[in-house]
Design a protein around this motif. Structure first.
Motif, PDB file in Angstrom:
ATOM      1  N   SER A  73       0.924  -1.265   0.033  1.00 38.35           N
ATOM      2  CA  SER A  73      -0.015   0.053  -0.061  1.00 38.35           C
ATOM      3  C   SER A  73       0.730   1.306  -0.089  1.00 38.35           C
ATOM      4  CB  SER A  73      -1.055  -0.013   1.148  1.00 38.35           C
ATOM      5  OG  SER A  73      -0.184  -0.004   2.372  1.00 38.35           O
ATOM      6  N   ASP A  74       1.916   1.284   0.647  1.00 33.30           N
ATOM      7  CA  ASP A  74       2.522   2.586   0.848  1.00 33.30           C
ATOM      8  C   ASP A  74       3.995   2.532   0.742  1.00 33.30           C
ATOM      9  OD1 ASP A  74       0.235   3.925   2.177  1.00 33.30           O
ATOM     10  OD2 ASP A  74       0.577   2.654   3.759  1.00 33.30           O
ATOM     11  N   GLY A  75       4.769   1.421   0.046  1.00 35.71           N
ATOM     12  CA  GLY A  75       6.047   1.324  -0.162  1.00 35.71           C
ATOM     13  C   GLY A  75       6.865   0.741   0.811  1.00 35.71           C
ATOM     14  N   ILE A  76       7.915   0.362   0.589  1.00 37.11           N
ATOM     15  CA  ILE A  76       8.999  -0.421   1.510  1.00 37.11           C
ATOM     16  C   ILE A  76       9.467   0.550   2.747  1.00 37.11           C
ATOM     17  CG2 ILE A  76      10.909  -0.162   0.107  1.00 37.11           C
ATOM     18  CD1 ILE A  76      10.306  -3.239   2.568  1.00 37.11           C
ATOM     19  N   GLU A  77       9.595   1.849   2.362  1.00 39.78           N
ATOM     20  CA  GLU A  77      10.096   2.603   3.339  1.00 39.78           C
ATOM     21  C   GLU A  77       9.081   2.886   4.509  1.00 39.78           C
ATOM     22  OE1 GLU A  77      11.999   6.436   1.608  1.00 39.78           O
ATOM     23  OE2 GLU A  77      12.820   4.930   0.341  1.00 39.78           O
ATOM     24  N   ALA A  78       7.932   2.917   4.125  1.00 40.37           N
ATOM     25  CA  ALA A  78       6.908   3.069   5.298  1.00 40.37           C
ATOM     26  C   ALA A  78       6.640   1.899   6.031  1.00 40.37           C
ATOM     27  CB  ALA A  78       5.516   3.376   4.506  1.00 40.37           C
ATOM     28  N   ALA A  79       6.913   0.822   5.222  1.00 42.35           N
ATOM     29  CA  ALA A  79       6.572  -0.522   5.908  1.00 42.35           C
ATOM     30  C   ALA A  79       7.911  -0.951   6.849  1.00 42.35           C
ATOM     31  CB  ALA A  79       6.800  -1.701   4.921  1.00 42.35           C
ATOM     32  N   VAL A  80       9.140  -0.534   6.748  1.00 36.13           N
ATOM     33  CA  VAL A  80      10.108  -0.597   7.559  1.00 36.13           C
ATOM     34  C   VAL A  80       9.995   0.272   8.454  1.00 36.13           C
ATOM     35  CG1 VAL A  80      12.762  -0.273   7.747  1.00 36.13           C
ATOM     36  CG2 VAL A  80      11.880  -1.604   5.868  1.00 36.13           C
ATOM     37  N   GLU A  81       9.672   1.508   8.346  1.00 34.28           N
ATOM     38  CA  GLU A  81       9.557   2.417   9.532  1.00 34.28           C
ATOM     39  C   GLU A  81       8.516   1.982  10.355  1.00 34.28           C
ATOM     40  OE1 GLU A  81      11.416   4.745  10.233  1.00 34.28           O
ATOM     41  OE2 GLU A  81      10.255   5.446  11.974  1.00 34.28           O
ATOM     42  N   LYS A  82       7.219   1.384  10.035  1.00 35.37           N
ATOM     43  CA  LYS A  82       6.286   0.740  11.072  1.00 35.37           C
ATOM     44  C   LYS A  82       7.001  -0.334  11.867  1.00 35.37           C
ATOM     45  CE  LYS A  82       1.802   1.165   9.622  1.00 35.37           C
ATOM     46  NZ  LYS A  82       0.599   0.457   8.583  1.00 35.37           N
ATOM     47  N   GLY A  83       7.903  -1.061  11.074  1.00 36.12           N
ATOM     48  CA  GLY A  83       8.619  -2.158  11.612  1.00 36.12           C
ATOM     49  C   GLY A  83       9.457  -1.757  12.829  1.00 36.12           C
ATOM     50  N   ARG A  84       9.960  -0.698  12.495  1.00 35.95           N
ATOM     51  CA  ARG A  84      10.921  -0.027  13.389  1.00 35.95           C
ATOM     52  C   ARG A  84      10.344   0.328  14.774  1.00 35.95           C
ATOM     53  NH1 ARG A  84      13.802   3.005   9.647  1.00 35.95           N
ATOM     54  NH2 ARG A  84      15.372   1.655   9.122  1.00 35.95           N
ATOM     55  N   ILE A  85       9.153   0.788  14.476  1.00 40.74           N
ATOM     56  CA  ILE A  85       8.538   1.401  15.628  1.00 40.74           C
ATOM     57  C   ILE A  85       8.286   0.226  16.436  1.00 40.74           C
ATOM     58  CG2 ILE A  85       6.320   2.667  16.278  1.00 40.74           C
ATOM     59  CD1 ILE A  85       6.904   4.639  13.941  1.00 40.74           C
ATOM     60  N   LEU A  86       7.629  -0.794  15.822  1.00 41.82           N
ATOM     61  CA  LEU A  86       7.395  -2.029  16.804  1.00 41.82           C
ATOM     62  C   LEU A  86       8.208  -2.679  17.438  1.00 41.82           C
ATOM     63  CD1 LEU A  86       4.811  -3.539  14.037  1.00 41.82           C
ATOM     64  CD2 LEU A  86       4.104  -2.492  16.345  1.00 41.82           C
ATOM     65  N   TRP A  87       9.515  -2.644  16.639  1.00 41.68           N
ATOM     66  CA  TRP A  87      10.614  -3.152  17.256  1.00 41.68           C
ATOM     67  C   TRP A  87      10.988  -2.349  18.607  1.00 41.68           C
ATOM     68  CZ3 TRP A  87      14.044  -7.441  16.800  1.00 41.68           C
ATOM     69  CH2 TRP A  87      15.240  -7.348  17.301  1.00 41.68           C
ATOM     70  N   ARG A  88      10.868  -1.116  18.473  1.00 41.24           N
ATOM     71  CA  ARG A  88      11.216  -0.239  19.470  1.00 41.24           C
ATOM     72  C   ARG A  88      10.204  -0.563  20.804  1.00 41.24           C
ATOM     73  NH1 ARG A  88      10.752   5.575  18.163  1.00 41.24           N
ATOM     74  NH2 ARG A  88       8.423   5.192  18.935  1.00 41.24           N
ATOM     75  N   ASP A  89       8.879  -0.510  20.437  1.00 41.84           N
ATOM     76  CA  ASP A  89       8.054  -0.629  21.732  1.00 41.84           C
ATOM     77  C   ASP A  89       7.374  -1.467  21.786  1.00 41.84           C
ATOM     78  OD1 ASP A  89       8.414   2.348  21.285  1.00 41.84           O
ATOM     79  OD2 ASP A  89       6.834   2.795  20.021  1.00 41.84           O
ATOM     80  N   LYS A  90       7.021  -2.603  20.966  1.00 49.38           N
ATOM     81  CA  LYS A  90       6.217  -3.783  21.226  1.00 49.38           C
ATOM     82  C   LYS A  90       6.784  -5.124  20.684  1.00 49.38           C
ATOM     83  CE  LYS A  90       1.455  -1.633  20.977  1.00 49.38           C
ATOM     84  NZ  LYS A  90       0.474  -1.373  20.710  1.00 49.38           N
ATOM     85  N   LYS A  91       8.298  -5.094  20.816  1.00 50.51           N
ATOM     86  CA  LYS A  91       9.063  -6.230  20.339  1.00 50.51           C
ATOM     87  C   LYS A  91       8.780  -7.602  20.966  1.00 50.51           C
ATOM     88  CE  LYS A  91      14.105  -6.989  20.471  1.00 50.51           C
ATOM     89  NZ  LYS A  91      15.035  -6.291  21.248  1.00 50.51           N
ATOM     90  N   ALA A  92       7.921  -7.620  22.332  1.00 54.94           N
ATOM     91  CA  ALA A  92       7.463  -8.724  23.052  1.00 54.94           C
ATOM     92  C   ALA A  92       6.267  -9.471  22.197  1.00 54.94           C
ATOM     93  CB  ALA A  92       7.533  -8.611  24.234  1.00 54.94           C
ATOM     94  N   GLU A  93       5.765  -8.789  21.552  1.00 54.21           N
ATOM     95  CA  GLU A  93       4.306  -9.046  20.886  1.00 54.21           C
ATOM     96  C   GLU A  93       4.590  -9.745  19.451  1.00 54.21           C
ATOM     97  OE1 GLU A  93       1.231  -6.218  21.845  1.00 54.21           O
ATOM     98  OE2 GLU A  93       2.381  -5.462  23.636  1.00 54.21           O
ATOM     99  N   TYR A  94       5.641  -9.060  18.918  1.00 51.68           N
ATOM    100  CA  TYR A  94       5.648  -9.458  17.595  1.00 51.68           C
ATOM    101  C   TYR A  94       6.853 -10.539  17.225  1.00 51.68           C
ATOM    102  CZ  TYR A  94       2.196  -5.911  16.060  1.00 51.68           C
ATOM    103  OH  TYR A  94       1.286  -5.133  15.906  1.00 51.68           O
TER     104      TYR A  94
END
Ligand SMILES: [Zn+2]
Length: 462
Positions: free
Chosen positions: A357-378
């Protein structure tokens, strides 16, 4: 006196002939009963196939990894049973070393799980790769043999492997044709052969995505493919990311509660197991799955889960499998991790969707935020992210692959494999300089990475 001497001589000659044919035929035949044979390939992989002579014809389970090997097995079966009415070939799963000999039984109907359908084109492609690698391997092994000189131990080790690779090369040359199942099923199936019936169970996603168990009550045999293997293999041989663990437990419980029962368990490689050994594994899986689910409810972390399931205290009996303590601990840790991952949300799904939907850069940015904040759930496991990267590559989207592999490198900076993948994506994208840089980094982290060496050589030549 003379007569018995001559008799002895004849015996001697017969023995020598027999021993010679035994050593050149790479198959060990074991008669399990009047009707059932277990045949094991004398090779580093020790592939096993099972043949049962029923009133309605011979049923073969699995067909080894090469038509050349399967042809030898077929002859051995015909000789033992003194008949050749092959009716069915059942594949425990579609992996090459179990299904690539199917064509040697052209009169038989192939049976397998429905998830294994539609893999013919892919199999033909990987057969080409296997053929190329097999040829290279034969040359390398023959060089090793020359170096071995008179070292009898080395020779004894190398000769069967050379023969094995030669059979792969021979079998996968021009005449190779993958034969997919003509009959498939989804959950269970019974094959009635008059005096013997075969109960087929889908085991759920585990090793290949289409693994089945074959229960032969009349023979008290259970054939398990590559789900449970030992000696140099992962005891719990799960190759898939998504595992149907509750389904495994259901199938195992059904089998252990089946009044007709089984006493021998025949895996896809090496040697037969006892019923008790499989029971041990059933309990291990059930205990681990129950415990990990409970730990998740208590909101424990992965590290705490590892602590809660120390191998020494609860699963000491795994030592019976014959691995070193260190390897068993590694297997156990990997099993816990694989089970734990089933309870997490796969980050790959989110990355794939967002990329579309939004391209790889947006996808990686989302992943980066989850890695930082919700690493244990993903689930951020490296193999699953890596596989998504290769999916991007196969979809002709090297820039998405580069973006994702770079993200993996960010998360796992010590991973030689992550740099190797990134190098490959750059190579596909035509960026030679970045490809070289990443392959070099991969080699720096793992000097034994042969692929990186080969690729660097290729990149520097062009
Ligand atoms: Zn397999």
């Amino acid at each position: 006196m003379k007569k018995s001497y001559a008799f002895f001589l004849v015996l001697l000659i017969v023995n020598v002939l027999f021993a010679q044919s035994g050593s050149s035929d790479p198959v060990r035949v074991e008669r399990l009963s009047e009707r059932a044979l277990m045949l094991t390939e004398d090779s580093p992989m020790e592939n096993i196939i099972v043949a049962v002579a029923t009133n309605k014809g011979i049923v073969v389970i699995d067909s080894t990894g090469s038509p050349a090997t399967a042809a030898i097995f077929r002859k051995a079966i015909e000789k033992e049973f003194a008949r050749n009415d092959f009716k069915y070939v059942i594949n425990t799963h579609p992996h090459w070393d179990h299904a690539w000999g199917n064509q040697v039984f052209p009169e038989a109907i192939v049976i397998g799980h429905e998830n294994s359908l539609g893999q013919t084109a892919q199999q033909a492609r990987s057969a080409e790769n296997m053929l190329r690698r097999g040829r290279e391997r034969v040359i390398a092994l023959q060089q090793g043999l020359q170096k071995a000189g008179n070292d009898a131990d080395q020779k004894a080790k190398l000769l069967p492997e050379i023969a094995f690779q030669e059979r792969i090369v021979q079998g996968l040359s021009a005449t190779f044709t993958p034969v997919p199942p003509a009959i498939s099923f989804s959950d269970t199936m019974t094959l009635d052969m008059g005096d013997v019936s075969f109960k087929l169970y889908f085991f759920g996603r585990a090793h290949s995505g289409s693994d089945i168990f074959i229960h032969i009550p009349a023979e008290k045999i259970l054939v398990t493919g590559d789900i449970f293997l030992d000696q140099g293999w992962l005891p719990l041989f799960s190759g898939m990311e998504t595992l149907d663990i509750p389904k495994w437990c259901e199938v195992l419980n059904r089998l252990f509660n089946d009044a007709d029962g089984f006493s021998t368990v025949i895996p896809g490689h090496r040697k037969a197991w006892s019923r008790d050994k499989l029971k041990m594994w059933k309990e291990y899986i059930e205990n681990l799955w129950t415990g990990i689910n409970a730990a998740k409810k208590e909101k424990l972390t992965m590290a705490q889960v590892m602590e809660r399931f120390p191998l020494e205290e609860r699963y000491l009996y795994l030592k019976e499998l014959g691995h070193s303590d260190q390897r068993i601990k590694e297997f156990h840790a990997r099993n816990i991790e694989a089970f734990w991952r089933q309870l997490l949300i796969p980050v790959t799904a989110l990355i794939e969707q967002t990329t579309q939907s939004d391209g790889i850069e947006a996808a990686v940015e989302k992943g980066r935020i989850l890695w930082r904040d919700k690493k244990a759930e993903y689930d951020f496991s490296e193999p699953s992210l890596n596989r998504l990267g290769y999916r991007f590559l196969s979809q002709d989207n090297p820039s998405a692959a580069i973006g994702l592999f770079a993200f993996i490198v960010e998360l796992y900076p010590a991973s030689a494999n992550a740099y190797d993948s990134l190098g490959e994506a750059y190579m596909v994208a035509g960026d030679k300089e970045m490809a070289v840089r990443n392959y070099e980094k991969s080699l720096e982290l793992n000097a034994a990475n042969q692929n990186a060496k080969d690729m660097l050589q290729r990149l520097r030549q062009n």
